[in-house]
Design an enzyme around this catalytic site. Structure first.
Site, PDB file in Angstrom:
ATOM      1  N   ARG A 116      -3.206 -10.124   5.428  1.00  0.00           N
ATOM      2  CA  ARG A 116      -3.631 -10.165   4.066  1.00  0.00           C
ATOM      3  C   ARG A 116      -2.517  -9.645   3.327  1.00  0.00           C
ATOM      4  O   ARG A 116      -2.019  -8.414   3.348  1.00  0.00           O
ATOM      5  CB  ARG A 116      -4.946  -9.027   3.908  1.00  0.00           C
ATOM      6  CG  ARG A 116      -5.399  -9.448   2.275  1.00  0.00           C
ATOM      7  CD  ARG A 116      -6.691  -8.543   2.033  1.00  0.00           C
ATOM      8  NE  ARG A 116      -7.275  -8.690   0.844  1.00  0.00           N
ATOM      9  CZ  ARG A 116      -6.940  -7.993  -0.324  1.00  0.00           C
ATOM     10  NH1 ARG A 116      -5.850  -7.112  -0.265  1.00  0.00           N
ATOM     11  NH2 ARG A 116      -7.269  -8.170  -1.575  1.00  0.00           N
TER      12      ARG A 116
ATOM     13  N   LYS B 271       0.740  -1.128  -0.127  1.00  0.00           N
ATOM     14  CA  LYS B 271      -0.004  -0.074  -0.106  1.00  0.00           C
ATOM     15  C   LYS B 271       0.791   1.195  -0.056  1.00  0.00           C
ATOM     16  O   LYS B 271       1.929   1.213   0.154  1.00  0.00           O
ATOM     17  CB  LYS B 271      -1.037  -0.042   1.186  1.00  0.00           C
ATOM     18  CG  LYS B 271      -1.983  -0.921   0.842  1.00  0.00           C
ATOM     19  CD  LYS B 271      -3.165  -0.789   1.963  1.00  0.00           C
ATOM     20  CE  LYS B 271      -4.314  -1.978   1.726  1.00  0.00           C
ATOM     21  NZ  LYS B 271      -5.289  -2.017   2.726  1.00  0.00           N
TER      22      LYS B 271
END
Length: 450
Positions: free
Chosen positions: A255, A220
């Site tokens: 995740r 991210k």
């Protein structure tokens, strides 16, 4: 704590890796790499072979600014992949915010619904109530097209935590069991890089909700900003370190895109030790033997715990004033519970605790009598012992209000190493009352407040 996902049950004491399979042409980090049936299946098999416990299949990109696709297109992309993986015995998660897609994929064998919109849609909540799938409830303001224009928060940790509590309460009011729910603070979804970093440095606050917690840092933008890495595909090692940090703060579901890097980072994962603290005699003049003096004494003990080698303070309860237990004719105590991640073995940790007690004037002349500092190991993750030197879990922990109440505050779903659930504790000694947070909360080290 267990996370129940249809026929799969996961033990949250150890990290659970959720591998990502994007069957989309436009995902932010790997768009187009796996958007064919054969490539998606092979990638999922590779992730499982490398150690992924769950495969998260997504047919719609939710990166900032992504345009929505029709439910028909999303189903075309993911339904056959979900069905094939489920038939191979994999635990499959469907990453969708659309009730029709979720329902079809659950019917095809998906064991988890991962909804980035936090089950805001009543129809999605209906799907959840009609099945026994695990649920991932994520925080996001608006939708992917607008979320990065909605990054105004006063206290982002508290606001996201309270939002997730509200969403989960709605699900539970529909009869959905707490053990099916996992919460995800949603780093990168309607948050700046700094806000996402703050959330990820304070994941222990989401453990307080009593649900499984997801850590989803993989590739991210906040990882890129934090570590100075421009390309998403180059962020795997840094993402794995973020996942390790999240796991040590209490997240149990990771995740991740790169399972190998995550497994390598998790080799550094340290056991959780729970330590209870108590004081009813402060090392000050008799005129100052009040609550504040006892709190000051325990703060010195917590400071010493923070200085132990290979040890990190994860969380600390408020301070509690409690009645004396077992020997009643003595002053009231102040107590607290802290959670540590430590590489120190249990018996060596006990020696360190005794050294801290001694440095703070502990004198052992009377069993259960007054003391300047009392430090007890209550539990040490996956470690059980029963001998004269050290008995773990602590045999009297669950009968003491001054242990049970502060431990419930920071880890309400805690399970001791011997399998005993904190929720089943029935304390009968040392009634305790929490002191207000403004006057009696331990302030975590500055590193946790980034």
């Amino acid at each position: 704590m267990l996370w129940k996902c249809a026929s799969f049950t996961f033990d949250c004491q150890r990290p659970i890796i959720m591998g990502v399979v994007n069957v989309t042409p436009d995902s932010f980090s790997d768009g187009g790499q796996f958007n064919s049936f054969d490539r998606a299946l092979q990638h999922a098999r590779d992730l499982q072979t490398r150690g992924a416990h769950i495969i998260d299949v997504g047919g719609e990109s939710t990166r900032p600014g992504a345009q929505p696709v029709s439910e028909e297109e999303e189903l075309v992309r993911c339904i056959d992949v979900v069905r094939a993986l489920a038939q191979e015995g994999m635990c499959v998660s469907i990453d969708t915010r659309h009730a029709r897609v979720a329902r079809a994929c659950v019917c095809a064998g998906a064991a988890i619904i991962n909804d980035v919109s936090g089950f805001r849609d009543p129809e999605m909540r209906k799907v959840a109530a009609e099945c026994n799938a695990g649920l991932v409830v994520m925080h996001m303001k608006g939708d992917p097209t607008t979320m990065q224009q909605q990054t105004n928060y006063t206290d982002i940790v508290a606001e996201v935590r309270d939002y997730l509590r509200e969403r989960c309460n709605l699900l539970q009011e529909m009869g959905i069991a707490r053990q099916r729910i996992c919460v995800d603070p949603g780093p990168g979804f309607g948050k700046t890089a700094e806000q996402s970093r703050t959330l990820m440095r304070n994941l222990q606050e989401f453990v307080h909700l009593g649900y499984a917690v997801m850590c989803a840092p993989s590739r991210k933008s906040y990882v890129g900003a934090t570590y100075g890495i421009e390309k998403p595909l180059d962020r795997d090692e840094a993402s794995a370190q973020e996942a390790l940090m999240g796991a040590e703060l209490g997240a149990c579901v990771l995740r991740m895109h790169n399972v190998d890097a995550t497994q390598a980072a998790l080799k550094q994962f340290r056991p959780l030790a729970v330590v209870a603290l108590g004081c009813n005699v402060a090392l000050v003049d008799d005129a100052a033997q009040g609550v504040d003096a006892k709190i000051a004494q325990l703060n010195m003990a917590i400071g010493a715990l923070c200085s132990l080698p290979d040890t990190t303070l994860v969380d600390a309860s408020r301070f509690y004033e409690s009645e004396p237990a077992y020997k009643e004719d003595q002053p009231a105590f102040v107590n607290a519970v802290v959670a540590l991640r430590t590489g120190i073995a249990p018996r060596d940790l006990l020696k360190y605790l005794h050294a801290i007690e001694n440095s703070l004037g502990r004198v052992r002349t009377e069993e259960n009598g007054p003391r300047t500092c009392d430090l007890d190991i209550i539990d040490y993750q996956l470690y059980v012992s029963d001998d004269e030197q050290l008995t773990l879990p602590h045999p009297r922990a669950c009968e003491r209000y001054f242990v049970v109440d502060p431990l419930r505050e920071i880890m309400p779903s805690f399970v001791f190493a011997n399998g005993v659930k904190l929720a089943d504790a029935q304390p009968c000694f040392g009634k305790a009352e929490a002191l207000t947070r403004s006057e009696a909360a331990y302030e975590p080290p500055a590193a946790q407040q980034e």
